[in-house]
Design an enzyme around this catalytic site. Structure first.
Site, PDB file in Angstrom:
ATOM      1  N   GLU A  93       0.822  -1.201   0.000  1.00 47.63           N
ATOM      2  CA  GLU A  93       0.000   0.000   0.000  1.00 47.63           C
ATOM      3  C   GLU A  93       0.862   1.259   0.000  1.00 47.63           C
ATOM      4  O   GLU A  93       2.001   1.251   0.469  1.00 47.63           O
ATOM      5  CB  GLU A  93      -0.921  -0.020   1.224  1.00 47.63           C
ATOM      6  N   CYS A 106       3.579   8.458   1.657  1.00 47.96           N
ATOM      7  CA  CYS A 106       4.072   7.462   2.604  1.00 47.96           C
ATOM      8  C   CYS A 106       4.253   6.162   1.826  1.00 47.96           C
ATOM      9  O   CYS A 106       3.281   5.592   1.332  1.00 47.96           O
ATOM     10  CB  CYS A 106       3.026   7.329   3.710  1.00 47.96           C
ATOM     11  N   CYS A 113       6.012  -7.456   6.892  1.00 45.69           N
ATOM     12  CA  CYS A 113       7.093  -7.018   7.764  1.00 45.69           C
ATOM     13  C   CYS A 113       7.415  -8.152   8.727  1.00 45.69           C
ATOM     14  O   CYS A 113       6.521  -8.861   9.182  1.00 45.69           O
ATOM     15  CB  CYS A 113       6.654  -5.789   8.558  1.00 45.69           C
ATOM     16  N   CYS A 117       5.799  -6.338  15.561  1.00 50.68           N
ATOM     17  CA  CYS A 117       5.248  -5.493  16.623  1.00 50.68           C
ATOM     18  C   CYS A 117       3.757  -5.836  16.723  1.00 50.68           C
ATOM     19  O   CYS A 117       3.032  -5.765  15.744  1.00 50.68           O
ATOM     20  CB  CYS A 117       5.452  -4.011  16.308  1.00 50.68           C
ATOM     21  N   CYS A 120       0.784  -3.543  15.359  1.00 50.95           N
ATOM     22  CA  CYS A 120       0.844  -3.041  13.982  1.00 50.95           C
ATOM     23  C   CYS A 120       0.235  -4.073  13.032  1.00 50.95           C
ATOM     24  O   CYS A 120       0.618  -5.246  13.038  1.00 50.95           O
ATOM     25  CB  CYS A 120       2.296  -2.758  13.599  1.00 50.95           C
ATOM     26  N   CYS A 333      -1.448   5.101  10.476  1.00 52.36           N
ATOM     27  CA  CYS A 333      -0.252   4.388  10.918  1.00 52.36           C
ATOM     28  C   CYS A 333      -0.600   3.018  11.459  1.00 52.36           C
ATOM     29  O   CYS A 333      -1.497   2.881  12.286  1.00 52.36           O
ATOM     30  CB  CYS A 333       0.438   5.153  12.036  1.00 52.36           C
TER      31      CYS A 333
HETATM   32  N1  SAH Z   1       8.926  -0.235  10.279  1.00 51.98           N
HETATM   33  C1  SAH Z   1       9.150   1.187  10.289  1.00 51.98           C
HETATM   34  C2  SAH Z   1       8.303   1.922   9.286  1.00 51.98           C
HETATM   35  C3  SAH Z   1       6.818   1.849   9.577  1.00 51.98           C
HETATM   36  S1  SAH Z   1       6.300   3.403  10.134  1.00 51.98           S
HETATM   37  C4  SAH Z   1       8.964   1.710  11.688  1.00 51.98           C
HETATM   38  O1  SAH Z   1       8.581   0.952  12.551  1.00 51.98           O
HETATM   39  O2  SAH Z   1       9.267   2.857  11.933  1.00 51.98           O
HETATM   40  C5  SAH Z   1       4.742   3.106  10.789  1.00 51.98           C
HETATM   41  C6  SAH Z   1       4.575   3.800  12.124  1.00 51.98           C
HETATM   42  O3  SAH Z   1       3.270   3.512  12.658  1.00 51.98           O
HETATM   43  C7  SAH Z   1       5.559   3.288  13.134  1.00 51.98           C
HETATM   44  O4  SAH Z   1       5.935   4.334  13.967  1.00 51.98           O
HETATM   45  C8  SAH Z   1       4.719   2.281  13.889  1.00 51.98           C
HETATM   46  O5  SAH Z   1       5.232   1.974  15.132  1.00 51.98           O
HETATM   47  C9  SAH Z   1       3.408   2.989  13.953  1.00 51.98           C
HETATM   48  N2  SAH Z   1       2.282   2.108  14.231  1.00 51.98           N
HETATM   49  C10 SAH Z   1       2.213   0.783  14.000  1.00 51.98           C
HETATM   50  N3  SAH Z   1       1.016   0.308  14.380  1.00 51.98           N
HETATM   51  C11 SAH Z   1       0.319   1.347  14.863  1.00 51.98           C
HETATM   52  C12 SAH Z   1      -0.998   1.479  15.376  1.00 51.98           C
HETATM   53  N4  SAH Z   1      -1.820   0.438  15.451  1.00 51.98           N
HETATM   54  N5  SAH Z   1      -1.391   2.706  15.761  1.00 51.98           N
HETATM   55  C13 SAH Z   1      -0.567   3.772  15.652  1.00 51.98           C
HETATM   56  N6  SAH Z   1       0.676   3.708  15.152  1.00 51.98           N
HETATM   57  C14 SAH Z   1       1.118   2.503  14.764  1.00 51.98           C
END
Ligand code: SAH
Length: 355
Positions: A93, A106, A113, A117, A120, A333
Protein backbone atom coordinates in the site's frame (compact mmCIF):
# COMPACT_ATOMS: atom_id res chain seq x y z
CA UNK A 1 10.10 -23.16 -3.37
CA UNK A 2 12.14 -21.54 -6.12
CA UNK A 3 12.37 -17.82 -6.12
CA UNK A 4 12.61 -15.96 -9.40
CA UNK A 5 13.56 -12.32 -9.10
CA UNK A 6 10.96 -9.88 -10.40
CA UNK A 7 11.63 -8.83 -14.01
CA UNK A 8 12.80 -5.37 -15.05
CA UNK A 9 10.41 -2.59 -14.29
CA UNK A 10 10.15 1.02 -15.38
CA UNK A 11 11.82 2.68 -12.38
CA UNK A 12 14.30 -0.06 -11.50
CA UNK A 13 17.32 0.87 -13.60
CA UNK A 14 19.67 3.62 -12.60
CA UNK A 15 20.71 6.09 -15.25
CA UNK A 16 23.74 4.16 -16.37
CA UNK A 17 21.90 0.86 -16.72
CA UNK A 18 19.09 2.70 -18.42
CA UNK A 19 21.54 4.05 -21.00
CA UNK A 20 22.77 0.47 -21.53
CA UNK A 21 19.21 -0.65 -21.99
CA UNK A 22 18.89 1.92 -24.81
CA UNK A 23 22.22 0.96 -26.37
CA UNK A 24 22.54 2.36 -29.87
CA UNK A 25 20.39 5.41 -29.13
CA UNK A 26 22.14 8.79 -29.01
CA UNK A 27 22.85 10.33 -25.62
CA UNK A 28 20.24 13.07 -26.06
CA UNK A 29 17.59 10.45 -26.66
CA UNK A 30 18.45 8.65 -23.43
CA UNK A 31 18.26 11.99 -21.58
CA UNK A 32 14.94 12.80 -23.18
CA UNK A 33 13.32 9.54 -22.09
CA UNK A 34 14.90 9.69 -18.64
CA UNK A 35 13.58 13.23 -18.09
CA UNK A 36 10.19 12.09 -19.36
CA UNK A 37 10.16 9.45 -16.63
CA UNK A 38 11.64 11.47 -13.77
CA UNK A 39 10.86 15.14 -14.48
CA UNK A 40 7.57 15.04 -16.36
CA UNK A 41 6.33 11.70 -15.01
CA UNK A 42 5.13 10.71 -18.48
CA UNK A 43 4.00 7.46 -19.85
CA UNK A 44 6.09 6.28 -22.82
CA UNK A 45 3.03 6.93 -24.99
CA UNK A 46 3.18 10.61 -24.09
CA UNK A 47 6.77 10.96 -25.26
CA UNK A 48 5.73 12.02 -28.72
CA UNK A 49 9.17 13.28 -29.70
CA UNK A 50 10.39 9.67 -29.48
CA UNK A 51 9.78 7.30 -32.40
CA UNK A 52 6.83 4.95 -32.17
CA UNK A 53 9.10 1.92 -32.43
CA UNK A 54 11.24 3.02 -29.53
CA UNK A 55 8.18 3.85 -27.45
CA UNK A 56 6.81 0.38 -28.12
CA UNK A 57 10.15 -1.23 -27.21
CA UNK A 58 10.29 0.76 -23.97
CA UNK A 59 6.71 -0.04 -22.99
CA UNK A 60 7.28 -3.72 -23.58
CA UNK A 61 10.67 -4.07 -21.95
CA UNK A 62 10.00 -1.78 -18.98
CA UNK A 63 6.50 -2.47 -17.66
CA UNK A 64 5.05 -0.80 -14.60
CA UNK A 65 5.84 -2.66 -11.38
CA UNK A 66 2.58 -1.74 -9.67
CA UNK A 67 -0.89 -2.75 -10.75
CA UNK A 68 -3.61 -0.81 -9.00
CA UNK A 69 -6.02 -3.26 -7.43
CA UNK A 70 -7.88 -0.86 -5.15
CA UNK A 71 -7.90 2.80 -4.28
CA UNK A 72 -9.70 4.46 -1.41
CA UNK A 73 -10.16 8.15 -0.74
CA UNK A 74 -11.35 9.72 2.51
CA UNK A 75 -14.72 11.51 2.23
CA UNK A 76 -13.04 14.93 2.29
CA UNK A 77 -10.48 13.83 -0.26
CA UNK A 78 -7.42 14.66 1.85
CA UNK A 79 -6.01 11.12 1.91
CA UNK A 80 -5.72 8.56 -0.86
CA UNK A 81 -4.62 4.97 -0.31
CA UNK A 82 -3.68 2.51 -3.00
CA UNK A 83 -3.43 -1.21 -2.86
CA UNK A 84 -0.95 -2.35 -5.49
CA UNK A 85 -0.23 -5.78 -6.73
CA UNK A 86 3.41 -6.57 -7.41
CA UNK A 87 4.92 -9.10 -9.74
CA UNK A 88 4.37 -12.52 -8.18
CA UNK A 89 1.15 -11.53 -6.43
CA UNK A 90 2.31 -9.77 -3.24
CA UNK A 91 0.45 -6.58 -2.42
CA UNK A 92 1.55 -3.33 -0.81
CA UNK A 93 0.00 0.00 0.00
CA UNK A 94 0.90 3.64 -0.54
CA UNK A 95 -0.73 6.59 1.19
CA UNK A 96 -0.86 10.10 -0.28
CA UNK A 97 -1.78 12.89 2.13
CA UNK A 98 -2.76 16.33 0.87
CA UNK A 99 -2.16 19.52 2.79
CA UNK A 100 -2.93 23.01 1.49
CA UNK A 101 -0.64 23.26 -1.47
CA UNK A 102 1.63 20.32 -0.99
CA UNK A 103 1.39 16.63 -0.39
CA UNK A 104 3.27 13.91 1.44
CA UNK A 105 3.70 10.36 0.20
CA UNK A 106 4.07 7.46 2.60
CA UNK A 107 5.78 4.57 0.82
CA UNK A 108 6.11 0.88 1.60
CA UNK A 109 9.54 -0.72 1.55
CA UNK A 110 8.54 -4.37 2.02
CA UNK A 111 5.47 -6.50 1.35
CA UNK A 112 4.61 -7.36 4.94
CA UNK A 113 7.09 -7.02 7.76
CA UNK A 114 9.11 -9.42 9.90
CA UNK A 115 9.43 -7.15 12.95
CA UNK A 116 6.28 -8.52 14.57
CA UNK A 117 5.25 -5.49 16.62
CA UNK A 118 2.00 -6.72 18.19
CA UNK A 119 -0.04 -3.58 17.66
CA UNK A 120 0.84 -3.04 13.98
CA UNK A 121 -1.39 -4.52 11.31
CA UNK A 122 1.51 -5.00 8.91
CA UNK A 123 3.49 -6.89 11.53
CA UNK A 124 0.50 -9.07 12.35
CA UNK A 125 0.40 -10.33 8.78
CA UNK A 126 4.09 -11.30 8.66
CA UNK A 127 6.77 -10.86 6.01
CA UNK A 128 6.20 -11.59 2.36
CA UNK A 129 9.02 -10.16 0.29
CA UNK A 130 11.42 -7.28 -0.25
CA UNK A 131 10.56 -4.47 -2.63
CA UNK A 132 13.15 -3.40 -5.16
CA UNK A 133 14.14 0.18 -6.01
CA UNK A 134 11.70 0.37 -8.91
CA UNK A 135 8.80 -0.79 -6.81
CA UNK A 136 9.49 1.90 -4.22
CA UNK A 137 10.21 4.74 -6.67
CA UNK A 138 7.12 3.98 -8.72
CA UNK A 139 4.94 4.52 -5.62
CA UNK A 140 6.32 8.06 -5.51
CA UNK A 141 5.87 8.70 -9.23
CA UNK A 142 2.28 7.47 -9.29
CA UNK A 143 1.52 9.62 -6.25
CA UNK A 144 3.07 12.69 -7.87
CA UNK A 145 0.81 12.21 -10.87
CA UNK A 146 -2.24 11.85 -8.68
CA UNK A 147 -1.36 14.86 -6.52
CA UNK A 148 -1.10 17.33 -9.40
CA UNK A 149 -1.44 20.30 -9.35
CA UNK A 150 -0.25 19.97 -5.79
CA UNK A 151 3.44 19.42 -5.34
CA UNK A 152 4.64 16.34 -3.53
CA UNK A 153 7.14 17.91 -1.17
CA UNK A 154 7.75 15.17 1.40
CA UNK A 155 8.47 11.47 1.21
CA UNK A 156 8.23 9.31 4.32
CA UNK A 157 9.27 5.67 4.53
CA UNK A 158 6.49 4.90 6.97
CA UNK A 159 4.31 2.52 4.98
CA UNK A 160 4.49 -1.26 5.12
CA UNK A 161 7.75 -2.85 6.07
CA UNK A 162 10.97 -2.04 7.85
CA UNK A 163 13.17 0.08 5.55
CA UNK A 164 16.37 -0.86 7.40
CA UNK A 165 15.63 -4.54 6.83
CA UNK A 166 15.69 -3.77 3.10
CA UNK A 167 18.53 -1.30 3.23
CA UNK A 168 19.92 -1.41 -0.30
CA UNK A 169 16.59 -0.93 -2.04
CA UNK A 170 15.56 1.75 0.44
CA UNK A 171 18.75 3.67 -0.05
CA UNK A 172 18.69 3.19 -3.82
CA UNK A 173 15.18 4.64 -3.83
CA UNK A 174 16.22 7.56 -1.62
CA UNK A 175 19.03 8.42 -4.04
CA UNK A 176 16.70 8.24 -7.04
CA UNK A 177 14.00 10.31 -5.31
CA UNK A 178 16.61 12.88 -4.37
CA UNK A 179 18.86 12.92 -7.42
CA UNK A 180 16.37 12.35 -10.22
CA UNK A 181 12.96 13.40 -8.94
CA UNK A 182 14.54 16.29 -7.06
CA UNK A 183 13.18 16.00 -3.51
CA UNK A 184 15.66 17.49 -1.06
CA UNK A 185 17.14 15.23 1.61
CA UNK A 186 15.56 17.28 4.39
CA UNK A 187 12.16 16.40 2.97
CA UNK A 188 12.82 12.67 3.02
CA UNK A 189 12.31 10.72 6.26
CA UNK A 190 13.32 7.14 6.90
CA UNK A 191 11.48 5.58 9.81
CA UNK A 192 12.88 2.54 11.58
CA UNK A 193 11.86 0.28 14.39
CA UNK A 194 15.43 0.72 15.61
CA UNK A 195 17.78 -1.47 13.56
CA UNK A 196 21.05 -0.14 14.89
CA UNK A 197 23.38 -1.27 12.06
CA UNK A 198 21.03 0.37 9.55
CA UNK A 199 21.11 3.68 11.41
CA UNK A 200 24.89 3.48 11.53
CA UNK A 201 25.09 2.73 7.83
CA UNK A 202 22.77 5.60 6.99
CA UNK A 203 24.96 7.93 9.03
CA UNK A 204 27.77 7.20 6.57
CA UNK A 205 25.76 8.03 3.46
CA UNK A 206 26.14 11.40 1.79
CA UNK A 207 22.53 12.50 1.98
CA UNK A 208 21.36 13.86 5.32
CA UNK A 209 17.81 12.48 5.40
CA UNK A 210 15.63 12.74 8.50
CA UNK A 211 15.62 9.84 10.90
CA UNK A 212 12.49 8.74 12.73
CA UNK A 213 12.60 5.98 15.29
CA UNK A 214 9.49 4.11 16.38
CA UNK A 215 10.29 4.03 20.07
CA UNK A 216 6.97 3.42 21.89
CA UNK A 217 8.71 2.59 25.17
CA UNK A 218 11.70 4.12 26.94
CA UNK A 219 12.67 1.16 29.11
CA UNK A 220 13.86 -2.21 27.85
CA UNK A 221 11.30 -4.35 29.69
CA UNK A 222 8.34 -2.67 28.08
CA UNK A 223 10.02 -2.17 24.73
CA UNK A 224 11.02 -5.85 24.53
CA UNK A 225 7.34 -6.58 24.77
CA UNK A 226 6.01 -3.99 22.33
CA UNK A 227 8.85 -4.04 19.81
CA UNK A 228 10.50 -7.48 19.86
CA UNK A 229 13.60 -6.40 17.90
CA UNK A 230 14.54 -4.43 21.02
CA UNK A 231 15.91 -7.67 22.45
CA UNK A 232 18.55 -7.58 19.73
CA UNK A 233 19.10 -3.80 19.74
CA UNK A 234 18.32 -2.51 23.23
CA UNK A 235 17.57 1.12 23.99
CA UNK A 236 21.12 1.98 25.10
CA UNK A 237 22.60 0.89 21.75
CA UNK A 238 19.77 2.54 19.85
CA UNK A 239 20.30 5.85 21.64
CA UNK A 240 24.04 5.73 20.93
CA UNK A 241 23.39 5.13 17.22
CA UNK A 242 20.87 7.99 17.13
CA UNK A 243 23.30 10.32 18.88
CA UNK A 244 25.98 9.50 16.30
CA UNK A 245 23.51 10.04 13.46
CA UNK A 246 22.62 13.47 14.80
CA UNK A 247 26.21 14.44 15.34
CA UNK A 248 27.20 13.43 11.80
CA UNK A 249 24.11 14.63 9.94
CA UNK A 250 22.92 17.53 12.03
CA UNK A 251 19.32 16.56 11.41
CA UNK A 252 16.36 16.49 13.71
CA UNK A 253 15.50 13.13 15.20
CA UNK A 254 11.92 12.21 15.90
CA UNK A 255 10.51 9.47 18.05
CA UNK A 256 7.21 7.89 17.11
CA UNK A 257 5.13 6.86 20.09
CA UNK A 258 1.82 5.06 19.60
CA UNK A 259 -0.30 5.79 22.67
CA UNK A 260 -1.53 2.55 24.23
CA UNK A 261 -3.99 2.74 27.10
CA UNK A 262 -2.31 2.16 30.46
CA UNK A 263 0.67 0.55 28.74
CA UNK A 264 2.97 3.39 27.69
CA UNK A 265 0.92 6.49 28.54
CA UNK A 266 1.62 6.85 32.28
CA UNK A 267 3.48 9.69 33.97
CA UNK A 268 6.53 7.44 34.42
CA UNK A 269 6.56 6.72 30.67
CA UNK A 270 6.56 10.45 29.90
CA UNK A 271 9.40 10.96 32.36
CA UNK A 272 11.56 8.19 30.93
CA UNK A 273 10.87 9.42 27.40
CA UNK A 274 11.68 13.02 28.32
CA UNK A 275 15.06 11.96 29.64
CA UNK A 276 15.98 10.33 26.31
CA UNK A 277 14.61 13.26 24.33
CA UNK A 278 16.54 15.87 26.23
CA UNK A 279 19.73 13.90 25.68
CA UNK A 280 19.08 13.65 21.93
CA UNK A 281 17.08 16.84 21.44
CA UNK A 282 14.47 14.63 19.81
CA UNK A 283 10.97 15.61 18.82
CA UNK A 284 8.13 13.29 19.75
CA UNK A 285 5.21 12.38 17.51
CA UNK A 286 2.41 10.96 19.58
CA UNK A 287 0.18 8.69 17.51
CA UNK A 288 -3.18 7.81 18.99
CA UNK A 289 -3.21 4.00 18.64
CA UNK A 290 -5.16 3.00 15.59
CA UNK A 291 -7.29 -0.08 15.87
CA UNK A 292 -5.98 -3.24 14.20
CA UNK A 293 -7.71 -6.60 14.08
CA UNK A 294 -4.89 -8.50 15.76
CA UNK A 295 -4.39 -6.30 18.84
CA UNK A 296 -7.09 -6.05 21.39
CA UNK A 297 -5.69 -3.31 23.63
CA UNK A 298 -7.30 0.13 23.49
CA UNK A 299 -5.66 3.31 22.40
CA UNK A 300 -5.26 6.09 24.96
CA UNK A 301 -8.29 8.42 24.90
CA UNK A 302 -7.46 11.71 23.19
CA UNK A 303 -7.79 13.80 26.34
CA UNK A 304 -5.01 11.75 27.96
CA UNK A 305 -2.93 11.83 24.79
CA UNK A 306 -3.05 15.62 25.07
CA UNK A 307 -2.21 15.39 28.77
CA UNK A 308 0.84 13.24 27.96
CA UNK A 309 1.95 15.85 25.42
CA UNK A 310 1.53 18.66 27.96
CA UNK A 311 3.53 16.68 30.50
CA UNK A 312 6.36 16.24 27.96
CA UNK A 313 6.25 19.92 27.04
CA UNK A 314 6.54 20.88 30.71
CA UNK A 315 9.68 18.77 30.87
CA UNK A 316 11.09 20.74 27.93
CA UNK A 317 10.34 18.23 25.14
CA UNK A 318 8.72 19.18 21.85
CA UNK A 319 5.81 16.87 21.19
CA UNK A 320 3.05 16.83 18.59
CA UNK A 321 -0.10 14.78 18.56
CA UNK A 322 -0.26 13.32 15.11
CA UNK A 323 -3.55 13.94 13.34
CA UNK A 324 -5.12 10.64 12.52
CA UNK A 325 -5.24 10.71 8.77
CA UNK A 326 -7.17 8.08 6.93
CA UNK A 327 -8.42 6.01 9.88
CA UNK A 328 -11.72 5.53 8.06
CA UNK A 329 -9.97 3.88 5.12
CA UNK A 330 -7.50 1.87 7.21
CA UNK A 331 -4.72 4.04 5.89
CA UNK A 332 -3.53 5.37 9.22
CA UNK A 333 -0.25 4.39 10.92
CA UNK A 334 -0.04 0.70 11.59
CA UNK A 335 -3.20 -0.14 9.70
CA UNK A 336 -1.54 -0.94 6.42
CA UNK A 337 -1.96 -4.53 5.57
CA UNK A 338 -2.58 -5.73 2.11
CA UNK A 339 -3.63 -9.09 3.44
CA UNK A 340 -7.02 -8.62 5.00
CA UNK A 341 -7.23 -12.02 6.57
CA UNK A 342 -5.68 -11.40 9.96
CA UNK A 343 -7.35 -13.25 12.77
CA UNK A 344 -8.59 -11.28 15.74
CA UNK A 345 -6.18 -11.86 18.63
CA UNK A 346 -7.29 -13.01 22.00
CA UNK A 347 -6.94 -10.20 24.52
CA UNK A 348 -3.62 -10.47 26.37
CA UNK A 349 -3.90 -7.63 28.84
CA UNK A 350 -6.11 -6.72 31.74
CA UNK A 351 -7.23 -3.54 30.00
CA UNK A 352 -8.14 -5.28 26.75
CA UNK A 353 -11.39 -4.46 25.07
CA UNK A 354 -14.00 -7.04 26.05
CA UNK A 355 -14.64 -9.40 23.18
N1 SAH B 1 8.93 -0.24 10.28
C1 SAH B 1 9.15 1.19 10.29
C2 SAH B 1 8.30 1.92 9.29
C3 SAH B 1 6.82 1.85 9.58
S1 SAH B 1 6.30 3.40 10.13
C4 SAH B 1 8.96 1.71 11.69
O1 SAH B 1 8.58 0.95 12.55
O2 SAH B 1 9.27 2.86 11.93
C5 SAH B 1 4.74 3.11 10.79
C6 SAH B 1 4.57 3.80 12.12
O3 SAH B 1 3.27 3.51 12.66
C7 SAH B 1 5.56 3.29 13.13
O4 SAH B 1 5.93 4.33 13.97
C8 SAH B 1 4.72 2.28 13.89
O5 SAH B 1 5.23 1.97 15.13
C9 SAH B 1 3.41 2.99 13.95
N2 SAH B 1 2.28 2.11 14.23
C10 SAH B 1 2.21 0.78 14.00
N3 SAH B 1 1.02 0.31 14.38
C11 SAH B 1 0.32 1.35 14.86
C12 SAH B 1 -1.00 1.48 15.38
N4 SAH B 1 -1.82 0.44 15.45
N5 SAH B 1 -1.39 2.71 15.76
C13 SAH B 1 -0.57 3.77 15.65
N6 SAH B 1 0.68 3.71 15.15
C14 SAH B 1 1.12 2.50 14.76
Amino acid sequence: MTKTPPPLNRYLLDRESFADHLKGEPRYRVDQVWDGLYKRFEDFDDMTSVSKDLRAHLAESLPYALTETARSTTPNGDTVKWLWQLHGGATVETVLMHYNKRSTVCVSSQAGCAMACDFCATGQAGFERQLNVGEIVEQVVRSIREAQPRRVSNIVFMGMGEPMANYDATWGAVERIHGDIGVSARHITVSTVGIVPGIRRMANEDLPVNLAVSLHAANDDLRNELVPINKRYPIGDLVDACADYLRIKNRRLSFEWAMIDNVNDRAVDAEQLAKLCRHLRAHVNLIPLNPTPGYAVRGTPLSRVNGFRDHLEKMGVNATVRKNRGTDIDAACGQLRANHEVAVAAPKRANSIEP
